[in-house]
Write a protein that holds these residues in place. Structure first.
Motif, mmCIF file in Angstrom:
data_model
loop_
_atom_site.group_PDB
_atom_site.id
_atom_site.type_symbol
_atom_site.label_atom_id
_atom_site.label_comp_id
_atom_site.label_asym_id
_atom_site.label_seq_id
_atom_site.Cartn_x
_atom_site.Cartn_y
_atom_site.Cartn_z
ATOM 1 N N TYR A 1 8.059 51.343 66.507
ATOM 2 C CA TYR A 1 6.682 51.734 65.949
ATOM 3 C C TYR A 1 6.690 52.614 64.980
ATOM 4 O O TYR A 1 7.389 53.259 64.106
ATOM 5 C CB TYR A 1 6.204 52.885 67.277
ATOM 6 C CG TYR A 1 5.330 52.423 68.382
ATOM 7 C CD1 TYR A 1 4.050 52.052 68.419
ATOM 8 C CD2 TYR A 1 6.311 52.625 69.691
ATOM 9 C CE1 TYR A 1 3.846 51.089 69.755
ATOM 10 C CE2 TYR A 1 5.961 51.819 70.613
ATOM 11 C CZ TYR A 1 4.962 51.471 70.676
ATOM 12 O OH TYR A 1 4.510 50.751 72.002
ATOM 13 N N LEU B 1 10.801 55.739 76.967
ATOM 14 C CA LEU B 1 9.458 54.553 76.781
ATOM 15 C C LEU B 1 8.346 54.554 78.041
ATOM 16 O O LEU B 1 7.286 54.702 77.987
ATOM 17 C CB LEU B 1 9.989 53.134 76.664
ATOM 18 C CG LEU B 1 9.177 51.960 76.585
ATOM 19 C CD1 LEU B 1 7.831 52.451 75.286
ATOM 20 C CD2 LEU B 1 9.452 50.796 75.573
ATOM 21 N N TRP C 1 6.844 58.060 77.553
ATOM 22 C CA TRP C 1 5.385 58.411 77.426
ATOM 23 C C TRP C 1 4.948 57.034 77.454
ATOM 24 O O TRP C 1 3.028 57.330 77.358
ATOM 25 C CB TRP C 1 6.139 57.473 75.504
ATOM 26 C CG TRP C 1 5.039 57.554 74.130
ATOM 27 C CD1 TRP C 1 4.105 58.511 73.664
ATOM 28 C CD2 TRP C 1 4.692 56.544 73.356
ATOM 29 N NE1 TRP C 1 3.904 58.314 73.097
ATOM 30 C CE2 TRP C 1 4.126 57.824 72.505
ATOM 31 C CE3 TRP C 1 5.735 55.650 73.498
ATOM 32 C CZ2 TRP C 1 3.823 56.464 71.489
ATOM 33 C CZ3 TRP C 1 5.693 54.352 72.184
ATOM 34 C CH2 TRP C 1 4.914 55.187 71.394
ATOM 35 N N GLY C 2 4.694 55.109 78.146
ATOM 36 C CA GLY C 2 3.759 54.707 78.522
ATOM 37 C C GLY C 2 3.021 55.236 79.339
ATOM 38 O O GLY C 2 1.296 55.089 79.511
ATOM 39 N N HIS D 1 0.976 55.782 76.007
ATOM 40 C CA HIS D 1 1.707 55.275 73.958
ATOM 41 C C HIS D 1 1.252 56.223 72.872
ATOM 42 O O HIS D 1 1.122 57.424 73.449
ATOM 43 C CB HIS D 1 1.550 54.457 74.568
ATOM 44 C CG HIS D 1 2.121 52.843 74.933
ATOM 45 N ND1 HIS D 1 1.384 52.291 76.300
ATOM 46 C CD2 HIS D 1 3.227 52.993 75.416
ATOM 47 C CE1 HIS D 1 2.505 51.519 76.687
ATOM 48 N NE2 HIS D 1 3.263 52.007 76.479
ATOM 49 N N GLU D 2 0.979 55.406 72.387
ATOM 50 C CA GLU D 2 0.554 56.276 71.242
ATOM 51 C C GLU D 2 -1.409 57.235 70.989
ATOM 52 O O GLU D 2 -1.310 58.011 70.176
ATOM 53 C CB GLU D 2 0.523 55.578 69.884
ATOM 54 C CG GLU D 2 -0.467 54.671 69.399
ATOM 55 C CD GLU D 2 -0.243 52.890 70.329
ATOM 56 O OE1 GLU D 2 -1.246 52.507 69.969
ATOM 57 O OE2 GLU D 2 0.485 53.196 70.768
ATOM 58 N N TYR E 1 2.278 59.536 68.176
ATOM 59 C CA TYR E 1 3.674 58.466 67.983
ATOM 60 C C TYR E 1 4.643 59.454 67.271
ATOM 61 O O TYR E 1 4.608 60.062 67.313
ATOM 62 C CB TYR E 1 3.156 57.874 66.409
ATOM 63 C CG TYR E 1 2.824 57.070 66.418
ATOM 64 C CD1 TYR E 1 2.842 55.508 66.730
ATOM 65 C CD2 TYR E 1 0.807 57.604 66.111
ATOM 66 C CE1 TYR E 1 1.568 54.364 66.579
ATOM 67 C CE2 TYR E 1 0.093 56.086 65.875
ATOM 68 C CZ TYR E 1 0.410 55.126 65.880
ATOM 69 O OH TYR E 1 -0.187 53.503 66.105
#
Length: 615
Positions: free
Chosen positions: A446, A461, A464-465, A469-470, A476
């Motif tokens: 990213y 990941l 975070w997902g 996510h972002e 980020y």
């Protein structure tokens, strides 16, 4: 003498620059007859060991290094444009070309990449281009005293401290060239002269090649004051100080034998890259006119001296042109064949073909530009380098280009042989419209302008997902995944927190003031250990994180505090945690006579003789 030369300037500055040019024109003969330098002070300062403090890959072949200079006692940014065959020949070493900036050098980027096209031009050249960043008004010399809070010792850094690091860590040989514009042109000549054997090539584009001619110390002093408020006396003392002569290319000319020399300047008259003012020959860049006249006069005097000494040089006097970047970009390109010959590398790139799966992808992505290399083997497949990126192919993942900051992040993560593996998708815009991302075999990279490019993979990941996510609570990534130093685990920073992972606990996020408290305690090395949950919300805007050996609570009124597993936590649970009569903790546990105590909003827990008591 750099960015913004074409802007309107104060009339007094213009008048003084033009006056200095006229004075030099009237006294050019006197300058040519200046006394020879009898015994220049040798540059013998013992070098310290420079170390890399930070590294940021900007593309797959452009990297920014922050190098701690022992002589300057500060980190200095140096950017490298790596040679064309950097990827295809991982064991090869390459010559170096130092590109020096002008008087108004900025702290974030060299003018050679910001205002000229050095990055694209040198992409096909088999040379490591070295771009020192910063050094406004420094003349890349060792100053006598500090000024404006900086300790300029650029000559020591460039010629003594930096080369060993480039040679041992960045596959650079001891074959070097120096080229610079304006201030950098002056420096290229005197650095080559003062450091025998350092450079095989030296080029001055609009440099001031006499520092002691009548009017020049005053002109330099004024220009340095205008560019950052620097005092030339801090640099070389009063004009009578021998240091001025010891940095004068004219007086050092005899030290330039056996070095390939290139000297260029315009006339100061309106040229093809200038905007005419309406008066014949006069452009809107009035300051640039005066500066280029000074450069032309001192360059002519210098060239005359070289001729008397029978030292060959390529001299290029343009019939027009002011002191501005389009002309220096032109000179960079025009002088390259001489530079390449002097440092022993090819002038032109070899022929390369494009075909097969990579050819189809390159044809569909014209932004990649022309090929720089043929195809070459990499772990898991093949790759080919183009002017603006690379294309990768494997029978498992397919064919995809990787470029720009994500391409730099990919190199930082180890490239195709690293943790991410091969690319498995095209670079795309992130759903929030702020950043970009690209999928790889084993993770996703990213990028945003604020955070840079960073890969997220594995359990981190997944967590975070789960949080979105972002667009979730963490934002980020702001760093790469790093192994925890003393325990089996890893951590990765994000805009709003950090995800910690261990095989025993999995991946969980800690953020905000709870993260601050966790850091004060020593992160995973503290008695808390790794987190076993991500942050959860509690009543009254409070937050909570569970760890291996305890828990961290936070609320706006109470702050962040840890509760140890065992008697304290059991007692706290017995009265309903934060929803009970005690409320949130307001301290860590502390010693009292005969035991320990921990305070809460509406009471405390004491532990005496192994028995917990809620009060």
């Amino acid at each position: 003498m750099r960015r913004g030369q074409g802007r309107r300037i104060r009339g007094s500055r213009t008048l003084r620059l033009l006056t200095a040019a006229v004075v030099l024109a009237l006294t050019a003969g006197t300058a040519a007859a200046a006394p020879a330098l009898a015994a220049p002070t040798p540059h013998t300062q013992a070098p310290g060991v420079a170390t890399v403090q930070r590294m940021d890959w900007l593309t797959d072949r452009r990297v920014a290094l922050w190098i701690v200079s022992p002589s300057m006692s500060a980190p200095i940014q140096v950017q490298l444009l790596l040679a064309r065959d950097w990827n295809t020949k991982p064991d090869a070493k390459f010559p170096a070309l130092f590109l020096l900036d002008g008087l108004r050098a900025q702290e974030n980027e060299s003018g050679w990449t910001h205002d000229a096209g050095a990055e694209a031009f040198f992409a096909e050249k088999n040379v490591n281009v070295i771009l020192p960043i910063g050094g406004q008004s420094s003349f890349y010399s060792d100053w006598l005293t500090k000024d404006n809070g900086v300790n300029y010792q650029w000559e020591t850094f460039l010629t003594k401290e930096l080369p060993p690091l480039l040679e041992t860590q960045w596959r650079t040989t001891n074959v070097r060239g120096l080229a610079g514009l304006s201030m950098g042109g002056t420096s290229a000549m005197f650095l080559a002269a003062r450091n025998p054997g350092f450079a095989r090539y030296a080029a001055s584009y609009s440099g001031f090649l006499s520092t002691t001619s009548i009017g020049m110390p005053q002109a330099i002093s004024f220009a340095m004051g205008d560019a950052g408020g620097f005092d030339s006396e801090a640099m070389w003392g009063l004009p009578t100080n021998p240091a001025w002569a010891e940095h004068d290319p004219y007086l050092l000319a005899d030290k330039l034998k056996n070095i390939s020399l290139y000297v260029s300047s315009g006339s100061g008259m309106t040229g093809p890259y200038d905007q005419a003012m309406g008066i014949p020959g006069v452009s809107t860049n009035v300051a640039g006119m005066g500066l280029e006249i000074l450069s032309r006069l001192t360059s002519q005097t210098f060239a005359t001296k070289l001729n008397k000494l029978a030292i060959p040089a390529q001299i290029n006097y343009r019939p027009s042109g002011t002191h501005s970047w389009p002309y220096w970009d032109f000179e960079m390109r025009q002088s390259w064949p001489q530079a390449a010959t002097a440092i022993g590398t090819q002038i032109e790139k070899p022929l390369c073909g494009v075909g097969g799966a990579i050819g189809g992808t390159a044809a569909a992505n014209q932004w990649l530009g022309d090929c720089l290399t043929g195809e070459y083997q990499i772990p898991g497949g093949i790759a080919q380098d183009f002017r603006s990126g690379r294309v990768f192919y494997s029978p498992v993942t397919g064919t995809y280009p990787v470029a720009g900051r994500i391409g730099g992040g990919y190199v930082a993560a180890g490239g195709p042989g690293g943790a991410l593996g091969m690319p498995a998708g095209f670079e795309l815009a992130a759903p929030d419209g702020k950043g970009r991302f690209q999928v790889f075999e084993h993770g996703i990279s990213y990028w945003t302008p604020e955070t840079g490019a960073h890969a997220v993979r594995g359990a981190v990941l997944e967590e975070w997902g789960r949080q979105g996510h972002e667009r979730g609570a963490l934002g980020y990534p702001t760093g790469d995944e790093r192994k925890t130093p003393n325990k089996d685990g890893a951590s990765q920073g994000f805009q709003i927190g950090t995800v910690f992972y261990s095989p025993a606990t999995g991946a969980h996020s800690v953020q905000g003031l709870i993260l601050g408290k966790y850091g004060q305690m020593g992160f995973e090395d503290s008695w808390l250990g790794f987190p076993t949950t991500s942050e959860a919300s509690l009543k009254d805007f409070g937050k909570f994180n569970q760890f291996e050996n305890g828990n961290l609570y936070w609320s706006p009124l109470s702050g962040a505090w840890a509760v140890h597993n065992g008697p304290f936590f059991d007692a706290y649970r017995s009265v309903g945690f934060e929803n009970g009569k005690l409320g949130f903790p307001t301290s860590d546990e502390f010693d009292i006579p005969g035991g320990k105590q921990q305070n809460f909003q509406f009471g405390n827990i004491t532990l005496i003789g192994g028995k917990a008591d809620v009060r």
